[in-house]
Design a protein around this motif. Structure first.
Motif, PDB file in Angstrom:
ATOM      1  N   MET A 133      29.015  43.765  45.671  1.00  0.00           N
ATOM      2  CA  MET A 133      30.277  44.423  46.358  1.00  0.00           C
ATOM      3  C   MET A 133      30.292  44.659  47.904  1.00  0.00           C
ATOM      4  O   MET A 133      31.245  44.541  48.343  1.00  0.00           O
ATOM      5  CB  MET A 133      30.044  45.949  45.675  1.00  0.00           C
ATOM      6  N   PHE A 134      29.008  44.659  48.316  1.00  0.00           N
ATOM      7  CA  PHE A 134      29.267  44.660  49.903  1.00  0.00           C
ATOM      8  C   PHE A 134      29.606  43.444  50.459  1.00  0.00           C
ATOM      9  O   PHE A 134      30.333  43.586  51.665  1.00  0.00           O
ATOM     10  CB  PHE A 134      27.704  44.879  50.527  1.00  0.00           C
ATOM     11  N   ILE A 135      29.173  42.285  49.987  1.00  0.00           N
ATOM     12  CA  ILE A 135      29.618  40.971  50.478  1.00  0.00           C
ATOM     13  C   ILE A 135      31.171  40.812  50.304  1.00  0.00           C
ATOM     14  O   ILE A 135      31.738  40.165  51.135  1.00  0.00           O
ATOM     15  CB  ILE A 135      28.901  39.898  49.786  1.00  0.00           C
ATOM     16  N   PHE A 136      31.750  41.424  49.034  1.00  0.00           N
ATOM     17  CA  PHE A 136      33.213  41.232  48.773  1.00  0.00           C
ATOM     18  C   PHE A 136      34.061  41.927  50.060  1.00  0.00           C
ATOM     19  O   PHE A 136      34.978  41.594  50.233  1.00  0.00           O
ATOM     20  CB  PHE A 136      33.361  41.703  47.566  1.00  0.00           C
ATOM     21  N   LEU A 137      33.358  43.180  50.479  1.00  0.00           N
ATOM     22  CA  LEU A 137      34.012  43.963  51.639  1.00  0.00           C
ATOM     23  C   LEU A 137      33.940  43.275  52.938  1.00  0.00           C
ATOM     24  O   LEU A 137      34.882  43.060  53.463  1.00  0.00           O
ATOM     25  CB  LEU A 137      33.329  45.399  51.747  1.00  0.00           C
ATOM     26  N   THR A 138      32.632  42.433  53.189  1.00  0.00           N
ATOM     27  CA  THR A 138      32.466  42.004  54.461  1.00  0.00           C
ATOM     28  C   THR A 138      33.367  40.645  54.543  1.00  0.00           C
ATOM     29  O   THR A 138      33.734  40.259  55.814  1.00  0.00           O
ATOM     30  CB  THR A 138      31.114  41.674  54.646  1.00  0.00           C
ATOM     31  N   ILE A 139      33.668  39.927  53.665  1.00  0.00           N
ATOM     32  CA  ILE A 139      34.333  38.750  53.553  1.00  0.00           C
ATOM     33  C   ILE A 139      35.798  38.840  53.405  1.00  0.00           C
ATOM     34  O   ILE A 139      36.676  38.000  53.061  1.00  0.00           O
ATOM     35  CB  ILE A 139      33.633  37.745  52.725  1.00  0.00           C
ATOM     36  N   ASN A 140      36.425  40.025  53.743  1.00  0.00           N
ATOM     37  CA  ASN A 140      37.848  40.377  53.615  1.00  0.00           C
ATOM     38  C   ASN A 140      38.178  40.199  52.278  1.00  0.00           C
ATOM     39  O   ASN A 140      39.469  39.610  51.944  1.00  0.00           O
ATOM     40  CB  ASN A 140      38.654  39.491  54.394  1.00  0.00           C
ATOM     41  N   GLY A 141      37.466  40.546  51.206  1.00  0.00           N
ATOM     42  CA  GLY A 141      37.854  40.502  49.596  1.00  0.00           C
ATOM     43  C   GLY A 141      39.289  41.217  49.263  1.00  0.00           C
ATOM     44  O   GLY A 141      39.778  40.441  48.689  1.00  0.00           O
ATOM     45  N   PHE A 142      39.346  42.313  50.033  1.00  0.00           N
ATOM     46  CA  PHE A 142      40.957  42.840  49.594  1.00  0.00           C
ATOM     47  C   PHE A 142      41.818  42.218  49.987  1.00  0.00           C
ATOM     48  O   PHE A 142      42.863  41.999  49.426  1.00  0.00           O
ATOM     49  CB  PHE A 142      40.677  44.182  50.183  1.00  0.00           C
ATOM     50  N   TYR A 143      41.666  41.594  51.435  1.00  0.00           N
ATOM     51  CA  TYR A 143      42.842  40.662  51.920  1.00  0.00           C
ATOM     52  C   TYR A 143      43.067  39.601  51.009  1.00  0.00           C
ATOM     53  O   TYR A 143      44.377  39.189  50.771  1.00  0.00           O
ATOM     54  CB  TYR A 143      42.380  40.243  53.242  1.00  0.00           C
ATOM     55  N   LYS A 144      41.990  38.778  50.467  1.00  0.00           N
ATOM     56  CA  LYS A 144      42.306  37.645  49.607  1.00  0.00           C
ATOM     57  C   LYS A 144      42.841  38.013  48.185  1.00  0.00           C
ATOM     58  O   LYS A 144      43.512  37.372  47.645  1.00  0.00           O
ATOM     59  CB  LYS A 144      40.767  37.035  49.544  1.00  0.00           C
ATOM     60  N   LEU A 145      42.452  39.165  47.715  1.00  0.00           N
ATOM     61  CA  LEU A 145      42.808  39.960  46.500  1.00  0.00           C
ATOM     62  C   LEU A 145      44.412  40.011  46.431  1.00  0.00           C
ATOM     63  O   LEU A 145      45.000  39.653  45.626  1.00  0.00           O
ATOM     64  CB  LEU A 145      42.226  41.141  46.117  1.00  0.00           C
TER      65      LEU A 145
END
Length: 263
Positions: A133-145
């Motif tokens: 979850m922390f990695i998802f946030l650090t790699i701009n996961g929401f932007y990609k989502l």
């Protein structure tokens, strides 16, 4: 002018909202029961307003028949659910990795209740789940989502294309499930292999020195070695988890490209 156009095309906006809300209800993090449904609906509402001009300019055909319109709503709902399902499979990989570790080091019965996901998962799987979850946030996961899951989906796919090209769904689902087991086994193999060598060594010691109490020595040794290897492999796990998350978005984009080429 925009509000007038928006009010005249309320049926089109309902289709947009249905797909986005279904995606946010299934996708990682946004699907968590800890997030209120009202907040998820509001996010889908404003995202739909932002994406509405692009979909309107693309010329989405709204049928006059109520039955056909209901079929379109179901189709848009299916697109959002499938997209969120493909992305959610990545988090299932992390939980499965934790399950593999738990079985090998004797933590199979040590399940805890996850207040975020509202389910019981292995304690090691919980660690990897938060880690991812922390990695998802650090790699701009929401932007990609929102870029891949919302913008690219409306750019490449609609309910008409989904209903006419159903064979791509079966191919994508089967490949995604195969990827789940394959990636979980590959990432967990170093630790599982090390623990297998520990088990073999303990078996040889049992033959060489039968008087040793291997039951009392084996579990602490396996647990200590497992956590030591996890500690050493954290940099590699970060790279592997980042690759898996990026690969999930890439696979969803490739799925969209299949429908784009069939249009």
């Amino acid at each position: 002018m925009f509000l007038e156009n928006f009010a005249q095309n309320a049926q089109l906006y309902l289709l947009i909202f249905t797909r986005i809300f279904a995606l946010l209800s299934i996708a990682p993090i946004t699907s968590s029961p800890a997030i209120p449904s009202a907040a998820r609906a509001a996010l889908a509402l404003f995202t739909g307003v932002a994406i509405f001009p692009m979909v309107y300019e693309a010329g989405y055909i709204i049928p006059e028949s109520g039955l056909m319109y209901g079929a379109l709503v179901v189709g848009e709902l299916a697109i959002g659910v499938l997209t969120g399902f493909f992305l959610q499979l990545v988090y299932a990989i992390f939980v499965m990795i934790g399950q593999f570790f738990s079985l090998q080091i004797g933590f199979a019965a040590s399940v805890i209740f996850d207040p975020v996901e509202q389910e019981e998962i292995p304690i090691v799987g919980q660690f990897f789940n938060y880690f991812a979850m922390f990695i998802f946030l650090t790699i701009n996961g929401f932007y990609k989502l929102f870029y891949v899951g919302v913008y690219r989906s409306f750019e490449s796919l609609n309910a008409y294309t989904l209903l006419l090209q159903r064979e791509h769904i079966y191919t994508m689902v089967l490949s995604a499930i195969g990827m789940l087991f394959q990636n979980a086994l590959i990432i967990s193999m170093p630790i599982l292999g090390s623990l297998f060598l520990v088990s073999v060594s303990m078996g040889l010691l049992a033959k060489a020195a039968p008087q040793m109490n291997l039951l009392m020595m084996g579990f602490p040794l396996a647990i200590g070695i497992a956590f030591f290897i996890i500690f050493l492999s954290v940099p590699f796990l970060v790279a592997a988890f980042s690759t898996l998350i990026d690969e999930s978005f890439y696979r969803v984009s490739a799925w969209y490209d299949l429908y784009w080429s069939a249009r």
